[in-house]
Design an enzyme around this catalytic site. Structure first.
Site, PDB file in Angstrom:
ATOM      1  N   GLU A 173      58.385 -11.289 -18.006  1.00  0.00           N
ATOM      2  CA  GLU A 173      57.786 -12.051 -16.911  1.00  0.00           C
ATOM      3  C   GLU A 173      58.628 -11.934 -15.654  1.00  0.00           C
ATOM      4  O   GLU A 173      58.213 -12.346 -14.580  1.00  0.00           O
ATOM      5  CB  GLU A 173      57.624 -13.532 -17.301  1.00  0.00           C
ATOM      6  N   ARG A 219      74.054  12.011 -17.691  1.00  0.00           N
ATOM      7  CA  ARG A 219      74.121  13.406 -18.132  1.00  0.00           C
ATOM      8  C   ARG A 219      74.148  14.358 -16.936  1.00  0.00           C
ATOM      9  O   ARG A 219      74.471  15.526 -17.077  1.00  0.00           O
ATOM     10  CB  ARG A 219      72.995  13.764 -19.076  1.00  0.00           C
ATOM     11  N   PRO A 259      58.089  -3.464 -14.849  1.00  0.00           N
ATOM     12  CA  PRO A 259      56.855  -2.700 -14.900  1.00  0.00           C
ATOM     13  C   PRO A 259      56.202  -2.577 -13.526  1.00  0.00           C
ATOM     14  O   PRO A 259      55.350  -1.722 -13.311  1.00  0.00           O
ATOM     15  CB  PRO A 259      55.974  -3.491 -15.871  1.00  0.00           C
ATOM     16  N   ASP A 268      66.641  22.136 -17.529  1.00  0.00           N
ATOM     17  CA  ASP A 268      65.858  21.067 -18.172  1.00  0.00           C
ATOM     18  C   ASP A 268      64.402  21.122 -17.732  1.00  0.00           C
ATOM     19  O   ASP A 268      64.093  21.590 -16.644  1.00  0.00           O
ATOM     20  CB  ASP A 268      66.405  19.711 -17.721  1.00  0.00           C
TER      21      ASP A 268
END
Ligand SMILES: Oc1ccccc1-c1ccno1
Length: 241
Positions: A114, A156, A87, A171
């Site tokens: 963590e 992809r 994160p 896309d």
């Protein structure tokens, strides 16, 4: 030679979807080679310990460095990028996916929330590029879901993996804007009609309409993307929107 993806994790079964569908076929066709490795294989105690309490105190546990170094020495081809989902990472974007798709392969280190002892990334950087990346501003229990997301986004883009190359080019995010709405038969459905321009056969008008819809949706849903567009991305026709 196939694009090589290796994943080190304490939940190898979580990565089973990598063998299914799109990726499964690409693997069968020799375009992509995937390896999933259980970190506990490189522990040396009877309890196969992979984590320990954090120095400095605080909640949760931190993953110990030694098993990771042994695993990466066994799994990572020299010079291969090591990707560590976290994160606290830089943002993973379509542009990053495209960069990585042009490399020979990737090794992913799945950590718990963590985190992994920071010295692992510092040590790994001596043996090739290391990218600590986030797939978005939300909290997961571990990196495995992020790896599934990134492997799908990257593979992809490898030529041959997605049948219709053109669809990859068109896309969302490929031109920095969101894709507009899509429709298929029937033309009238439960009192809702397909925008007539799409049935007109006037391809110039259809292209203009689609561009306008894409800009409108991007402005409404992701103004941050609009603000990030390079100066020359919007033509004179776009300004009319
Ligand atoms: O929340 C996380 C926990 C572990 C590893 C990665 C993540 C994460 C959250 C968003 N992107 O990655």
């Amino acid at each position: 030679t196939p694009y090589r993806v290796d994943v080190v994790t304490i939940f190898p079964e979580y990565l089973a979807p990598l063998r299914q569908s799109l990726l499964g076929k690409a693997a069968e066709r020799g375009l992509v080679a995937i390896g999933v490795h259980d970190l506990r294989r490189w522990t040396d105690d009877v309890h196969r310990t992979v984590d320990d309490a954090p120095y400095g105190g605080g909640p949760g546990m931190v993953m110990r460095p030694e098993p990771w170094a042994r695993a990466l020495e066994a799994v990572r081809p020299p010079g291969t990028r090591l990707v560590v989902p976290t994160p606290a990472g830089r943002s993973f974007t379509q542009a990053v996916a495209a960069e990585w798709a042009a490399e020979p392969g990737l090794v992913f280190a799945c950590g718990r929330y963590e985190g992994i002892d920071q010295r692992v990334a510092d040590w790994a950087a001596r043996h090739g590029p290391v990218s600590e990346v986030s797939i978005g501003d939300y909290v997961l229990a571990g990196g495995e879901s992020a790896v599934l997301v990134m492997v799908e986004a990257v593979t992809r883009l490898i030529p041959g993996v997605v049948g219709n190359r053109e669809s990859v080019e068109y896309d969302s995010h490929a031109d920095g804007l969101l894709e507009g709405p899509s429709y298929t038969r029937p033309a009238s459905w439960r009192g809702l009609d397909v925008p007539p321009v799409l049935l007109s056969g006037d391809h110039a008008a259809i292209a203009r309409w689609r561009r306008a819809e894409s800009l409108r949706r991007t402005a409404a849903r992701r103004p941050d993307l609009l603000a990030a567009l390079p100066e020359d991305a919007l033509g004179p026709a776009d300004r009319a929107v």
